[in-house]
Scaffold this active site. Structure first.
Site, PDB file in Angstrom:
ATOM      1  N   GLU A 191     -10.124   6.682 -56.581  1.00  0.00           N
ATOM      2  CA  GLU A 191     -10.915   5.780 -55.749  1.00  0.00           C
ATOM      3  C   GLU A 191     -10.135   5.618 -54.464  1.00  0.00           C
ATOM      4  OE1 GLU A 191     -11.812   3.546 -53.542  1.00  0.00           O
ATOM      5  OE2 GLU A 191     -11.831   1.676 -54.691  1.00  0.00           O
ATOM      6  N   GLU A 200      -9.391   7.865 -45.964  1.00  0.00           N
ATOM      7  CA  GLU A 200      -8.122   7.748 -46.668  1.00  0.00           C
ATOM      8  C   GLU A 200      -7.591   9.106 -47.115  1.00  0.00           C
ATOM      9  OE1 GLU A 200      -8.318   4.830 -49.748  1.00  0.00           O
ATOM     10  OE2 GLU A 200      -8.947   3.236 -48.384  1.00  0.00           O
TER      11      GLU A 200
END
Length: 762
Positions: A191, A200
């Site tokens: 995640e 990210e």
């Protein structure tokens, strides 16, 4: 090693300058902790961390080095990890998909141990889910050392330490031989998604994992990610994208033009992350159906889905990129200002479990319930130029991405654009000077005209008026010049803002009236004023987006006292710090304790919340005040607004404390979750500009409307207070103290069952 931390990670005070205002990587600054992209190489206890803060005396951004013994657990407890743990929809669907993947592996390979790699484990929740599902070995990596320590504690308290190995590394620094006991993973769970999905570094992370850490026939949870966009018309969103010219009207002479060098300098290449639901349908018109823009299949090789190239001369560095063109049809007439953006995760290989960040109107059509969350929102990508389209007309959308970013260009049949290269930032680009919220404020014509009218009123009696403007990319010098000022000195807080104002001055042919000082406020002397005394001192208290900017303005006014005329006009003349008690629909949960998450104990995380309280107690307070754009978070007023402190800018900063106390009654029953604080600025006795509450709707049970040009301060109660207006003791008693020599304000609010003490400082 040096690491720069974004505000979302630090939040040490309400005036911390958000990284998104510097780099425009808004998702990184607002989602999670920004660890994977910003803390890319943090390793061990030797790191040095710097925090961006606004110096409240100069209005300038400064980087402050954190002490080696800084309490990073305190920062974790302030982060959005709590929001993730409260995200029931996210947690349930990850649990379902992980359990399904482990059981499927075991049914096919009954004798083989199931090895799982958890990338970016955070609190260790996904690793715990894999362990409970029956995985034999789970390798949970986490780059941030204090977070890795916390994950280990949570794993141990849930008694899964024998099968979960917490590794304090980035996955891209791992090897299977050294870190995974010589084995590779059958299942990878992760995640590491932000609001913009790939910010990210999920693409490069998966590429490395496919090449080094997982087996060829692995299963990934989630399996697929799809990006969706939808063209829209929104005057508010357009005002956050470009600086707009203003035309004079019969009621106002104020006008100015935007230079050619500013045009096309929109925020196309960065997303504006927000809760879009708060704008629909009042401030958004949908012009197309949602369209699938990108698909990333994590169960297939990354190299087969996009361009992966090695950087010349750098063996271990790669570039990742992709591009496609979409075609859609307008369903309404309108002006396309931008693209609304969200994504959907298909959690399992069969496509039975989906996790969506879609706005409510999309979820309503798919019969899915909409989960409120703050760690993932939606985003807006702006068009560099507004595009007028007609119903039935074709619309072309170019979409490109690299390792971390996605960008778009939109064109109709009459225009041709290309999104293969992000827009560059030129010398006079306002992207590095004004954030999107600031642009919205600069485009607030009503506020511009209020300043113009007040300044003109003071100028009318003096044909040789000398004005000084204190600002951070402020239009006030132009407003004063067009109002008739003889000379205007603009003192700006940064070199970038000085360049921007100079270009605006040139474009509007005001060079003879306006001089932009080459110096910062702290360096201004009588020679800079050319022997003039200041007839009008004006300021727009907005420095770096800090809601403590009023102190910067007052400090500047005080430092210029010796250069002021005896009857100087100070604009704004004074301000009132105001507050209101509210019931929040959702975001009070961000700091609430968590008894368990999907059956797993979170005692160690709750201990971190107690750390916050103990840390605050050492500063003689028990609550924090944070800054947020309250308009994005639905709230209901339980009181009328009440005045906490009067700040008289017509006089220098006081040498003694300003003190005020009183009480106010609750007007509506409900759950008091928080107290919201803002300032109303009085340009004079008649003209008021509010940075906070705009309206309370009695017809809608006290629903509130807030200023979108500023953030507001919020103090969330550690324990919500149940308010019944029919009962006794339904007053809020308050004490407010401004301590000038400490540049801080101390608030104390006493409710029936709560005593709230908070410091507001720089």
């Amino acid at each position: 090693m040096i690491t720069i931390l974004p505000r979302c990670f630090v939040k040490t005070c309400t005036t911390s300058y958000e990284l998104k205002h510097i780099s425009n990587l808004s998702a990184i600054a607002r989602i999670k902790l920004g660890l994977y992209k910003i803390l890319a190489h943090v390793a061990g206890p030797t790191m040095s961390n710097f925090i961006g803060r606004i110096n409240q005396q100069t209005g300038q951004l400064e980087w402050v080095k954190q002490q080696e013994d800084h309490d990073y657990y305190l920062e974790i407890s302030r982060s959005l990890y709590g929001d993730m743990l409260h995200d029931k929809d996210r947690n349930v669907k990850y649990d379902q998909a992980i359990t399904k993947a482990v059981k499927k592996f075991q049914s096919v390979n009954p004798a083989a141990p199931c090895n799982v790699l958890d990338i970016g484990t955070g609190t260790g929740l996904l690793a715990l889910m894999a362990a409970r599902a029956g995985a034999k070995n789970i390798y949970a990596c986490e780059t941030f050392q204090p977070m890795a320590h916390l994950a280990q504690k949570i794993v141990t308290e849930n008694q899964y330490q024998d099968c979960i190995k917490v590794i304090q590394k980035r996955s891209t620094s791992m090897t299977s031989d050294h870190d995974m006991d010589g084995s590779k993973a059958d299942i990878v769970v992760m995640e590491i998604f932000d609001t913009e999905l790939i910010g990210e570094g999920v693409l490069s992370t998966m590429l490395h994992a496919q090449q080094n850490l997982i087996k060829p026939n692995y299963t990934c949870v989630p399996a697929i990610a799809k990006v969706y966009v939808q063209a829209c018309q929104s005057n508010f969103l357009q005002s956050c994208c470009n600086l707009n010219s203003t035309k004079r009207t019969e009621s106002s002479e104020w006008e100015f033009s935007v230079p050619e060098s500013f045009k096309n300098d929109s925020y196309l290449s960065s997303a504006f992350c927000m809760h879009i639901d708060q704008l629909y349908p009042k401030d958004i018109k949908l012009l197309t159906q949602p369209i699938e823009a990108l698909t990333f299949d994590f169960n297939s090789p990354i190299k087969s889905q996009m361009n992966v190239c090695q950087i010349d001369g750098k063996d271990n560095e790669l570039t990742i990129s992709g591009h496609r063109t979409l075609n859609t049809t307008a369903i309404e007439d309108g002006t396309c200002h931008g693209l609304l953006f969200w994504w959907v995760l298909t959690m399992d290989s069969e496509g039975d479990i989906e996790l969506s960040t879609a706005p409510k109107w999309v979820d309503a059509k798919s019969n899915q319930s909409s989960q409120w969350r703050d760690h993932w929102m939606q985003a807006v990508y702006f068009c560099p130029q507004s595009i007028i389209i007609s119903k039935g007309e074709s619309l072309s959308i170019d979409v490109s991405h690299d390792e971390y970013n996605i960008w778009f260009n939109v064109s109709s049949s009459d225009t041709i654009t290309d999104a293969t290269t992000p827009i560059s930032v030129g010398r006079y680009s306002f992207q590095g000077c004004w954030d999107k919220m600031r642009l919205s404020g600069l485009n607030n014509v009503q506020k511009q005209r209020q300043y113009h009218n007040v300044i003109k009123k003071h100028i009318s009696n003096n044909s040789n008026t000398y004005c000084v403007s204190i600002g951070d990319g402020s239009l006030l010098p132009l407003i004063a010049a067009t109002a008739g000022a003889h000379k205007v000195m603009a003192i700006e807080s940064s070199r970038k803002s000085r360049d921007i104002i100079r270009e605006l001055v040139r474009a509007n042919r005001l060079n003879k009236q306006i001089m932009v000082s080459p110096r910062n406020l702290a360096d201004i002397g009588s020679e800079d004023l050319l022997g003039n005394t200041i007839d009008i001192l004006m300021g727009e208290p907005y420095f770096g987006g800090s809601i403590f900017s009023w102190y910067t303005y007052w400090y500047a006014r005080t430092s210029l006292e010796k250069y002021m005329a005896s009857k100087v006009a100070v604009i704004p003349a004074y301000a009132i710090i105001r507050a209101i008690a509210v019931e929040l629909d959702h975001n009070w949960l961000l700091r609430a304790s968590i008894p368990d998450v999907e059956g797993f104990k979170m005692t160690s995380y709750n201990d971190l919340l107690d750390v916050v309280k103990s840390r605050l107690a050492s500063n003689d307070c028990n609550h924090e005040m944070e800054t947020v754009p309250i308009w994005e978070y639905p709230s209901r007023a339980l009181t009328d607004k009440f005045d906490l402190l009067h700040l008289d800018f017509s006089k220098p900063l006081p040498t003694n404390n300003l003190v005020n106390s009183g009480k106010f009654q609750f007007k509506r029953s409900g759950i008091c979750h928080a107290i919201v604080i803002w300032l109303d600025y009085f340009l004079d006795q008649n003209e008021v500009i509010s940075s906070g509450l705009q309206q309370i709707s009695d017809e809608n049970q006290g629903a509130t409307e807030w200023c979108r040009d500023h953030k507001q301060g919020i103090i969330v109660l550690s324990r919500p207070e149940n308010i019944q207006i029919t009962s006794e003791d339904n007053d809020i008693h308050y004490d407010a103290v401004f301590i000038p020599d400490q540049a801080s304000v101390r608030f104390q609010f006493t409710l029936k069952h709560a005593n709230v003490i908070a410091n507001w400082d720089s």
